[in-house]
Design an enzyme around this catalytic site. Structure first.
Site, PDB file in Angstrom:
ATOM      1  N   HIS A   1      -3.004 -12.401   1.188  1.00  0.00           N
ATOM      2  CA  HIS A   1      -4.168 -12.807   1.824  1.00  0.00           C
ATOM      3  C   HIS A   1      -4.347 -14.414   1.958  1.00  0.00           C
ATOM      4  O   HIS A   1      -4.739 -14.901   2.809  1.00  0.00           O
ATOM      5  CB  HIS A   1      -5.147 -12.418   0.870  1.00  0.00           C
ATOM      6  CG  HIS A   1      -5.963 -10.801   1.008  1.00  0.00           C
ATOM      7  ND1 HIS A   1      -5.904 -10.405   2.482  1.00  0.00           N
ATOM      8  CD2 HIS A   1      -5.911  -9.797   0.474  1.00  0.00           C
ATOM      9  CE1 HIS A   1      -5.994  -9.022   2.487  1.00  0.00           C
ATOM     10  NE2 HIS A   1      -6.344  -8.793   1.033  1.00  0.00           N
TER      11      HIS A   1
ATOM     12  N   HIS B   1      -0.316  -8.618  -2.888  1.00  0.00           N
ATOM     13  CA  HIS B   1      -1.244  -8.318  -1.908  1.00  0.00           C
ATOM     14  C   HIS B   1      -2.096  -9.443  -1.897  1.00  0.00           C
ATOM     15  O   HIS B   1      -2.507  -9.807  -0.744  1.00  0.00           O
ATOM     16  CB  HIS B   1      -1.917  -6.937  -2.117  1.00  0.00           C
ATOM     17  CG  HIS B   1      -3.070  -6.594  -1.284  1.00  0.00           C
ATOM     18  ND1 HIS B   1      -3.077  -5.850  -0.301  1.00  0.00           N
ATOM     19  CD2 HIS B   1      -4.320  -7.261  -1.425  1.00  0.00           C
ATOM     20  CE1 HIS B   1      -4.327  -5.597   0.225  1.00  0.00           C
ATOM     21  NE2 HIS B   1      -5.115  -6.507  -0.382  1.00  0.00           N
ATOM     22  N   GLU B   2      -2.733  -9.751  -2.949  1.00  0.00           N
ATOM     23  CA  GLU B   2      -3.661 -11.021  -2.982  1.00  0.00           C
ATOM     24  C   GLU B   2      -3.084 -12.447  -2.597  1.00  0.00           C
ATOM     25  O   GLU B   2      -3.668 -13.135  -1.913  1.00  0.00           O
ATOM     26  CB  GLU B   2      -4.110 -11.186  -4.457  1.00  0.00           C
ATOM     27  CG  GLU B   2      -4.973  -9.938  -5.095  1.00  0.00           C
ATOM     28  CD  GLU B   2      -6.009  -9.325  -3.756  1.00  0.00           C
ATOM     29  OE1 GLU B   2      -6.661 -10.076  -3.198  1.00  0.00           O
ATOM     30  OE2 GLU B   2      -6.255  -8.440  -4.103  1.00  0.00           O
TER      31      GLU B   2
ATOM     32  N   GLU C   1      -6.314  -5.746   5.636  1.00  0.00           N
ATOM     33  CA  GLU C   1      -5.884  -5.219   4.285  1.00  0.00           C
ATOM     34  C   GLU C   1      -4.364  -4.347   4.655  1.00  0.00           C
ATOM     35  O   GLU C   1      -3.397  -4.513   3.748  1.00  0.00           O
ATOM     36  CB  GLU C   1      -6.848  -4.175   3.893  1.00  0.00           C
ATOM     37  CG  GLU C   1      -8.040  -4.616   3.320  1.00  0.00           C
ATOM     38  CD  GLU C   1      -7.986  -5.679   2.102  1.00  0.00           C
ATOM     39  OE1 GLU C   1      -7.243  -5.034   1.400  1.00  0.00           O
ATOM     40  OE2 GLU C   1      -8.387  -6.821   2.115  1.00  0.00           O
TER      41      GLU C   1
END
EC number: 3.4.24.-
Length: 298
Positions: free
Chosen positions: A147, A143-144, A226
């Site tokens: 980003h 997820h990070e 998100e």
């Protein structure tokens, strides 16, 4: 389904950014009409101020953000599992290896920062390293890393900067109205005309409501990014269940002990403050239940 969701989230983000610039331009036009005798001049002024705000915030160093969040950089020897997962996810995402940081906090959480992949960093709390297995941690780090790959930090920073510029301009306009009045004078031919009155009312409404509208658009952009990072993490790991399990654990966690300011809170994978009441309306993150539901339908 996965790629359709990713494409849809990207489209929505760009539409929201366009709405943001439109809102900034509308506020500039209102200020220009009331005080500069030129709506176009006001638009240009507002866009210049927005660009300055964005430029200053984008080039804020990674080290400053990490220091604000009490994070310390770690080596492969100090945190081998975390380091190797970040390394693996970066390799799959085809981005440079981000620097790795740890935040000493028992609450599970993680975040990434950096305006571009070349100067990016990933941080995880000691709490998340303790409660999550490798599959769950891969989902979080995926997820990070997503980003970083999707330039979400830069996009979110632009959104925050534009919201700040709009709030500042609106506050300035309010003070000018209070202390000096508008530009209305006997020389304005449209002063007493129907069009002049309508433009005056529209300008005043724009000045009053612009900050609230800017906040709502900023939150919408953050929530879309998100959702996109969740979907992109699954694209990297090919394991939606790992991401789902990670989110469910985050949902049951306590707020972070370390003080987190509002700007930094938006960076975390899960809201670190977990405030209730009306403040839920202004969360930068969508509800975890909704994030999990979307992942289950991939």
């Amino acid at each position: 389904m996965l790629f359709d969701q990713i494409a849809s989230n990207k489209r929505r983000t760009w539409l929201l950014l366009i709405a943001f610039f439109g809102l900034l331009a509308l506020l500039g036009a209102a200020i220009g009409y009331l005080w500069l005798r030129s709506a176009v001049g006001g638009v240009l002024l507002a866009l210049i101020i927005g660009a300055i705000y964005a430029g200053v915030m984008i080039f804020q160093s990674t080290e400053v953000v990490m220091a604000m969040n009490g994070a310390r950089e770690v080596s492969e020897q100090e945190a081998p599992e975390l380091y190797h997962i970040v390394q693996d996810m970066a390799m799959v995402a085809q981005i440079p290896m981000p620097r790795v940081y740890i935040v000493e906090d028992p609450s599970p959480n993680a975040f990434a920062t950096g305006s571009k992949p070349e100067n990016a960093a990933v941080a995880a709390t000691t709490g998340i390293l303790q409660i999550m297995n490798r599959e769950e941690l891969e989902g979080v780090i995926g997820h990070e890393v997503s980003h970083i790959r999707n330039y979400d930090i830069r996009i979110s920073t632009i959104a925050v900067a534009l919201a700040s510029a709009i709030t500042m301009l609106s506050s300035l306009a309010g003070r000018m109205m209070w202390f000096g009045g508008g530009r209305r004078s006997s020389n304005d031919r449209d002063n007493d005309s129907g069009l002049g009155i309508i433009l005056l009312i529209v300008s005043l409404i724009a000045i009053v409501l612009a900050p609230l509208a800017a906040t709502l658009v900023q939150l919408a952009i953050s929530r879309q990014r998100e959702f996109l990072a969740d979907a992109s993490s699954v694209e990297l790991t090919r394991n939606p269940q790992g991401m789902i399990n990670a989110l469910l654990k985050l949902d049951r966690s306590e707020p972070m002990e370390h003080h987190v300011d509002d700007a930094s809170a938006a960076l975390y994978i899960s809201d670190p403050k977990k405030e209730g009441g009306l403040k839920k309306l202004f969360y930068t993150h969508p509800p975890i239940s909704e994030r999990v539901e979307r992942l289950r339908h991939m």
